[in-house]
Design an enzyme around this catalytic site. Structure first.
Site, PDB file in Angstrom:
ATOM      1  N   ARG A  91       0.433  23.490  24.627  1.00 56.26           N
ATOM      2  CA  ARG A  91       0.469  22.283  23.797  1.00 56.26           C
ATOM      3  C   ARG A  91       1.652  21.392  24.193  1.00 56.26           C
ATOM      4  NH1 ARG A  91      -1.785  23.030  18.986  1.00 56.26           N
ATOM      5  NH2 ARG A  91      -0.799  25.048  18.744  1.00 56.26           N
ATOM      6  N   TYR A  92       2.791  22.030  24.464  1.00 53.07           N
ATOM      7  CA  TYR A  92       4.013  21.302  24.812  1.00 53.07           C
ATOM      8  C   TYR A  92       4.245  21.438  26.310  1.00 53.07           C
ATOM      9  CZ  TYR A  92       4.945  21.890  19.787  1.00 53.07           C
ATOM     10  OH  TYR A  92       4.878  21.894  18.425  1.00 53.07           O
ATOM     11  N   ARG A  95       6.483  24.737  27.593  1.00 55.47           N
ATOM     12  CA  ARG A  95       6.290  26.121  27.151  1.00 55.47           C
ATOM     13  C   ARG A  95       4.826  26.417  26.857  1.00 55.47           C
ATOM     14  NH1 ARG A  95       8.418  22.599  23.547  1.00 55.47           N
ATOM     15  NH2 ARG A  95       8.356  22.921  21.306  1.00 55.47           N
ATOM     16  N   CYS A 104      -2.983  43.344  15.685  1.00 59.36           N
ATOM     17  CA  CYS A 104      -1.691  43.320  14.996  1.00 59.36           C
ATOM     18  C   CYS A 104      -1.475  44.666  14.322  1.00 59.36           C
ATOM     19  CB  CYS A 104      -1.666  42.234  13.927  1.00 59.36           C
ATOM     20  SG  CYS A 104      -1.835  40.581  14.592  1.00 59.36           S
ATOM     21  N   CYS A 108      -2.022  40.005   7.948  1.00 58.65           N
ATOM     22  CA  CYS A 108      -1.527  39.180   6.850  1.00 58.65           C
ATOM     23  C   CYS A 108      -2.701  38.372   6.306  1.00 58.65           C
ATOM     24  CB  CYS A 108      -0.431  38.259   7.384  1.00 58.65           C
ATOM     25  SG  CYS A 108       0.803  39.157   8.356  1.00 58.65           S
ATOM     26  N   CYS A 111      -2.985  34.676   7.476  1.00 57.49           N
ATOM     27  CA  CYS A 111      -2.809  34.433   8.917  1.00 57.49           C
ATOM     28  C   CYS A 111      -3.543  33.184   9.383  1.00 57.49           C
ATOM     29  CB  CYS A 111      -3.311  35.633   9.715  1.00 57.49           C
ATOM     30  SG  CYS A 111      -3.202  35.352  11.500  1.00 57.49           S
ATOM     31  N   ARG A 113      -4.386  32.634  12.351  1.00 56.45           N
ATOM     32  CA  ARG A 113      -5.362  33.002  13.383  1.00 56.45           C
ATOM     33  C   ARG A 113      -6.327  34.051  12.843  1.00 56.45           C
ATOM     34  NH1 ARG A 113      -0.859  33.019  17.511  1.00 56.45           N
ATOM     35  NH2 ARG A 113      -0.808  30.841  18.148  1.00 56.45           N
ATOM     36  N   ASP A 272      -0.368  27.440   6.748  1.00 55.82           N
ATOM     37  CA  ASP A 272      -1.416  26.661   7.414  1.00 55.82           C
ATOM     38  C   ASP A 272      -2.704  26.666   6.594  1.00 55.82           C
ATOM     39  OD1 ASP A 272      -0.038  25.833   9.815  1.00 55.82           O
ATOM     40  OD2 ASP A 272       0.004  27.957  10.350  1.00 55.82           O
ATOM     41  N   ASP A 309       2.858  22.788  10.926  1.00 57.45           N
ATOM     42  CA  ASP A 309       2.071  22.704  12.149  1.00 57.45           C
ATOM     43  C   ASP A 309       0.929  21.757  11.813  1.00 57.45           C
ATOM     44  OD1 ASP A 309       1.307  23.423  14.804  1.00 57.45           O
ATOM     45  OD2 ASP A 309       2.210  25.386  14.422  1.00 57.45           O
ATOM     46  N   LYS A 316       4.256  20.992  15.864  1.00 55.74           N
ATOM     47  CA  LYS A 316       5.064  21.231  14.662  1.00 55.74           C
ATOM     48  C   LYS A 316       6.013  20.061  14.403  1.00 55.74           C
ATOM     49  CE  LYS A 316       5.180  26.203  15.606  1.00 55.74           C
ATOM     50  NZ  LYS A 316       4.423  26.093  16.889  1.00 55.74           N
TER      51      LYS A 316
HETATM   52  C1  LIG Z   1       4.477  26.926  17.793  1.00 52.91           C
HETATM   53  C2  LIG Z   1       4.112  26.784  19.193  1.00 52.91           C
HETATM   54  C3  LIG Z   1       5.082  26.833  20.189  1.00 52.91           C
HETATM   55  C4  LIG Z   1       6.539  27.088  19.902  1.00 52.91           C
HETATM   56  O1  LIG Z   1       7.122  25.985  19.332  1.00 52.91           O
HETATM   57  P1  LIG Z   1       8.713  25.974  19.137  1.00 52.91           P
HETATM   58  O2  LIG Z   1       8.916  24.734  18.324  1.00 52.91           O
HETATM   59  O3  LIG Z   1       9.296  25.920  20.492  1.00 52.91           O
HETATM   60  O4  LIG Z   1       9.066  27.224  18.432  1.00 52.91           O
HETATM   61  C5  LIG Z   1       4.705  26.657  21.497  1.00 52.91           C
HETATM   62  N1  LIG Z   1       3.416  26.440  21.809  1.00 52.91           N
HETATM   63  C6  LIG Z   1       2.458  26.377  20.885  1.00 52.91           C
HETATM   64  C7  LIG Z   1       1.061  26.139  21.310  1.00 52.91           C
HETATM   65  C8  LIG Z   1       2.773  26.555  19.531  1.00 52.91           C
HETATM   66  O5  LIG Z   1       1.803  26.517  18.622  1.00 52.91           O
HETATM   67  S1  SF4 Z   2       0.462  36.359  10.801  1.00 53.01           S
HETATM   68 FE1  SF4 Z   2      -1.477  36.833  11.866  1.00 53.01          FE
HETATM   69  S2  SF4 Z   2      -0.884  37.145  13.997  1.00 53.01           S
HETATM   70 FE2  SF4 Z   2       1.011  37.344  12.760  1.00 53.01          FE
HETATM   71  S3  SF4 Z   2       1.182  39.565  12.288  1.00 53.01           S
HETATM   72 FE3  SF4 Z   2       0.121  38.584  10.561  1.00 53.01          FE
HETATM   73  S4  SF4 Z   2      -2.073  38.862  11.065  1.00 53.01           S
HETATM   74 FE4  SF4 Z   2      -0.930  39.162  12.984  1.00 53.01          FE
END
Ligand SMILES: *Cc1c(COP(=O)(O)O)cnc(C)c1O
Ligand code: SF4
Length: 351
Positions: A91-92, A95, A104, A108, A111, A113, A272, A309, A316
């Protein structure tokens, strides 16, 4: 009481006194939809007599999870739109996320995801090779973030292999591991696993997800100390959750407990818009009030950045309270700045 094991079904949760027998059928439907796992370290923390126990609220399934709201999204932070190939989210510019597994140690209930975690597939060998090639061929990638799923459920051998591959990529300077294992299964953080988490010549940061001070048991603190003692800096990530940590008392106790464990609070995430999680979300004003309560009343070390996010994948953004205001028109412009007690002070106009 049956012997400690990872609880994976409503019937097992019932056998351990965590779900009333009459709710098992309804919760079976939740469990068919979303993964369930509750390891012994977390199950032991739940007060069976407290219907609003903050540990149970995070991990024991609830029938509310089947009530999805129209504004909720299967992919709330838009990972898919930024996934050029399996296992990578980019996304960025500087990174990428590298998702090695969907498994996991605990699932959670909030979550983001939740539609993808729990599927029993590690990234297949060919897909991992392709993901590593993607990273190798893009010199702009400065940081690789291992997430999932939880990368620390992998064996030490598998993790070592991935870290070795990342260590060999010149332009990657930082590897970040996102995990909940130190609180969920502290016994997994063995000396061997800690060694496998290192990448020669790279800075390895470990971001630990903790939402309530009670999660930081003696065993969890010892696991975290093993990582800190190995020289890896630790960051804290917490999710703001209704009925779990949405009071100033719990939030400041959580942030202090993290700092005491040598974990620097990094992000407080606004929850989220994951499907069926409305009962665990707060409004944004609640989060801003909590941040105001922390500022000045807890050490500067205890201040995370409160972030949202943005739904759909824009990334974010910080959404904490503002302390500075510019007042007056051009000629008489000046600043007003608020202190931690809420008192306002003038600051001279711009030069
Ligand atoms: C959250 C996230 C990051 C990390 O973001 P930071 O602000 O650097 O902690 C990097 N890539 C993706 C796709 C993310 O969702
Ligand atoms: S938030 Fe989602 S990805 Fe993170 S530990 Fe919990 S279940 Fe796993």
């Amino acid at each position: 009481m049956p012997k400690p094991q990872i609880l994976r079904s409503p019937a097992q949760l019932r056998d351990h006194g965590l779900v009333p027998p009459e709710r098992v059928d309804a919760l079976d439907e939740v469990a068919r939809r979303y993964a369930v796992a509750l390891p012994p370290a977390l199950a032991a923390l739940i007060d069976r007599g407290d219907a609003r126990d903050p540990i149970a609220r995070q991990f024991v399934p609830d029938a509310c999870e089947l009530e999805a709201r129209p504004q909720e999204l299967a992919d709330p932070i838009g990972d898919d739109a930024h996934s050029p190939l399996p296992g990578i989210v980019h996304r960025y510019p500087d990174r990428v996320l590298l998702k090695l597994t969907q498994i996991c140690a605990v699932y959670c209930r909030f979550c983001f995801r939740r539609e993808t975690v729990g599927k029993p597939d590690a990234l297949p060998r060919a897909a991992l090779d392709a993901a590593l090639d993607y990273i190798r061929s893009r010199a702009g990638i400065w940081e690789v973030i291992l997430t999932g799923g939880d990368p620390l459920v992998l064996s030490a051998g598998r993790l070592r292999e991935v870290m070795k591959a990342l260590a060999a990529i010149d332009h990657v300077k930082v590897v970040r591991i996102h995990t909940r294992v130190p609180v969920a299964e502290p016994e997994r953080i063995s000396a061997e696993l800690v060694r496998a988490m290192k990448a020669k010549g790279k800075a390895v940061y470990v971001a630990v997800h903790v939402n309530h001070p009670r999660e930081l048991t003696a065993a969890a603190r010892a696991a975290i100390a093993r990582i800190a003692d190995a020289g890896m800096p630790l960051l804290g990530q917490s999710v703001l959750l209704a009925g779990v940590n949405d009071t100033p008392e719990v939030m400041s106790a959580l942030m202090r407990a993290l700092v005491e464990c040598r974990i620097k609070p990094y992000y407080l995430h606004h929850a989220d818009l994951a499907p069926g999680t409305a009962h665990l979300r707060t409004d944004i004003e609640t989060g801003q009030e909590l941040m105001r309560a922390l500022r000045g009343h807890a050490s500067g070390l205890c201040q995370p950045t409160y972030v949202l996010d943005i739904p759909g994948g824009a990334g974010k953004s910080p959404i904490g309270p503002h302390y500075l205001e510019r007042v007056g028109a051009n000629g008489s412009a000046r600043y007003v700045v608020e202190d931690f007690r809420g008192q306002r002070h003038h600051y001279p106009p711009p030069l």
